[in-house]
Design a protein around this motif. Structure first.
Motif, PDB file in Angstrom:
ATOM      1  N   ILE A  79      42.012  35.201  41.735  1.00 35.19           N
ATOM      2  CA  ILE A  79      41.294  35.092  42.746  1.00 35.19           C
ATOM      3  C   ILE A  79      40.965  36.915  43.126  1.00 35.19           C
ATOM      4  N   ILE A  80      39.668  37.381  43.501  1.00 31.33           N
ATOM      5  CA  ILE A  80      39.672  38.249  43.601  1.00 31.33           C
ATOM      6  C   ILE A  80      38.320  38.785  44.352  1.00 31.33           C
ATOM      7  N   ILE A  81      39.291  39.226  45.898  1.00 33.25           N
ATOM      8  CA  ILE A  81      37.838  39.037  47.029  1.00 33.25           C
ATOM      9  C   ILE A  81      37.923  40.947  47.059  1.00 33.25           C
ATOM     10  N   PHE A  82      37.045  41.049  47.999  1.00 30.58           N
ATOM     11  CA  PHE A  82      37.037  42.670  48.253  1.00 30.58           C
ATOM     12  C   PHE A  82      36.858  42.114  50.072  1.00 30.58           C
ATOM     13  N   CYS A  83      36.757  42.358  51.198  1.00 32.02           N
ATOM     14  CA  CYS A  83      37.014  42.254  52.582  1.00 32.02           C
ATOM     15  C   CYS A  83      35.867  43.516  52.999  1.00 32.02           C
ATOM     16  N   GLU A  84      35.508  43.700  54.324  1.00 31.88           N
ATOM     17  CA  GLU A  84      34.693  44.684  54.789  1.00 31.88           C
ATOM     18  C   GLU A  84      35.422  44.740  56.330  1.00 31.88           C
ATOM     19  N   ASN A  85      36.284  46.298  55.924  1.00 33.95           N
ATOM     20  CA  ASN A  85      37.368  46.215  57.038  1.00 33.95           C
ATOM     21  C   ASN A  85      38.201  46.290  57.822  1.00 33.95           C
ATOM     22  N   SER A  86      38.460  45.140  56.640  1.00 36.49           N
ATOM     23  CA  SER A  86      39.963  44.321  57.305  1.00 36.49           C
ATOM     24  C   SER A  86      41.442  45.686  57.100  1.00 36.49           C
ATOM     25  N   LYS A  87      41.680  45.279  57.740  1.00 35.05           N
ATOM     26  CA  LYS A  87      43.239  46.410  58.078  1.00 35.05           C
ATOM     27  C   LYS A  87      44.071  45.805  57.027  1.00 35.05           C
ATOM     28  N   SER A  88      45.140  46.169  56.034  1.00 31.29           N
ATOM     29  CA  SER A  88      45.820  45.801  54.878  1.00 31.29           C
ATOM     30  C   SER A  88      46.763  45.038  55.556  1.00 31.29           C
ATOM     31  N   SER A  89      47.328  44.309  56.711  1.00 27.86           N
ATOM     32  CA  SER A  89      48.402  44.814  58.112  1.00 27.86           C
ATOM     33  C   SER A  89      47.809  43.300  57.820  1.00 27.86           C
ATOM     34  N   ILE A 108      46.648  36.956  43.006  1.00 26.94           N
ATOM     35  CA  ILE A 108      45.471  37.154  44.306  1.00 26.94           C
ATOM     36  C   ILE A 108      45.701  39.002  44.512  1.00 26.94           C
ATOM     37  N   VAL A 109      44.131  38.903  44.077  1.00 24.62           N
ATOM     38  CA  VAL A 109      43.870  40.932  44.706  1.00 24.62           C
ATOM     39  C   VAL A 109      43.138  40.310  45.864  1.00 24.62           C
ATOM     40  N   LEU A 110      43.382  41.572  46.567  1.00 21.29           N
ATOM     41  CA  LEU A 110      42.585  41.648  47.649  1.00 21.29           C
ATOM     42  C   LEU A 110      41.942  42.933  47.956  1.00 21.29           C
ATOM     43  N   GLY A 111      41.138  43.691  48.155  1.00 21.64           N
ATOM     44  CA  GLY A 111      40.420  44.221  48.621  1.00 21.64           C
ATOM     45  C   GLY A 111      39.767  44.232  49.700  1.00 21.64           C
ATOM     46  N   SER A 112      40.611  46.137  50.533  1.00 23.76           N
ATOM     47  CA  SER A 112      39.538  45.942  52.268  1.00 23.76           C
ATOM     48  C   SER A 112      38.482  47.294  51.738  1.00 23.76           C
TER      49      SER A 112
END
Length: 182
Positions: A79-89, A108-112
């Motif tokens: 799963i690879i999802i990019f999010c807007e303006n989310s803090k890494s924590s 899982i890869v999340l990008g902020s």
């Protein structure tokens, strides 16, 4: 400037010591009062986790967890999802949740994304860490994003860089993962 009389020197030192002792007691009382003040609770952990608008960010994280759970229920293991303006924590619980939900292992890869920059958080289940590590994926994601590197452990890592072309970056990371898994 200084007196040579020992009695005056002694009295000066004693009064100097008493003065600082009283200052210390006053500071201690202020600290104790601030801890006992019911109105002043320590919410810093909530601020660090969810940022300025706590309810909005918490709702976004919950929606992201639902989205990830839907992907996992559709038998996706990468799963690879990019999010807007989310803090890494704030995204760390999403990674932990996904790693628990994967049945046969997953990545899982999340990008902020924020201001043309991107921070990656990568999670890999324990059964896949011998094949591919989260640190390897994070370093590759950083290189795709003109970043300076990243790192972490085999099961969780972070990196960052520039947001150049979201779709291209996602595809390159996905290709890197699938090449390693084959």
């Amino acid at each position: 400037m200084f007196s040579s009389n020992p009695l005056i020197l002694f009295l000066g030192l004693v009064s100097f010591g008493i003065f600082f002792y009283l200052l210390r007691i006053r500071a201690s009382k202020n600290q104790i009062e601030s801890f006992e003040n019911k109105k002043r609770m320590n919410w810093s952990w909530l601020w660090l986790r969810y940022g300025k608008d706590k309810s909005k960010s918490k709702e976004e994280v919950n929606n992201l967890i639902k989205e990830v759970n839907d992907e996992i229920s559709n038998n996706k293991n990468t799963i690879i999802i990019f999010c807007e303006n989310s803090k890494s924590s704030a995204l760390r619980p999403v990674i932990d949740n996904a790693k628990r939900k994967f049945k046969n292992g997953g990545i899982i890869v999340l990008g902020s994304k924020k201001d043309n920059k991107i921070s990656y958080l990568v999670g890999v289940t324990d059964n896949l860490t011998k094949v591919i590590g989260a640190d390897d994926i994070a370093l590759y994601a950083s290189s795709v994003s003109n970043g300076k590197g990243g790192g972490g452990r085999k099961d969780f890592a972070q990196s960052g860089g520039d947001l150049i072309d979201e779709t291209d970056q996602k595809n390159k990371i996905l290709k890197f993962i699938t090449d390693k898994l084959d």
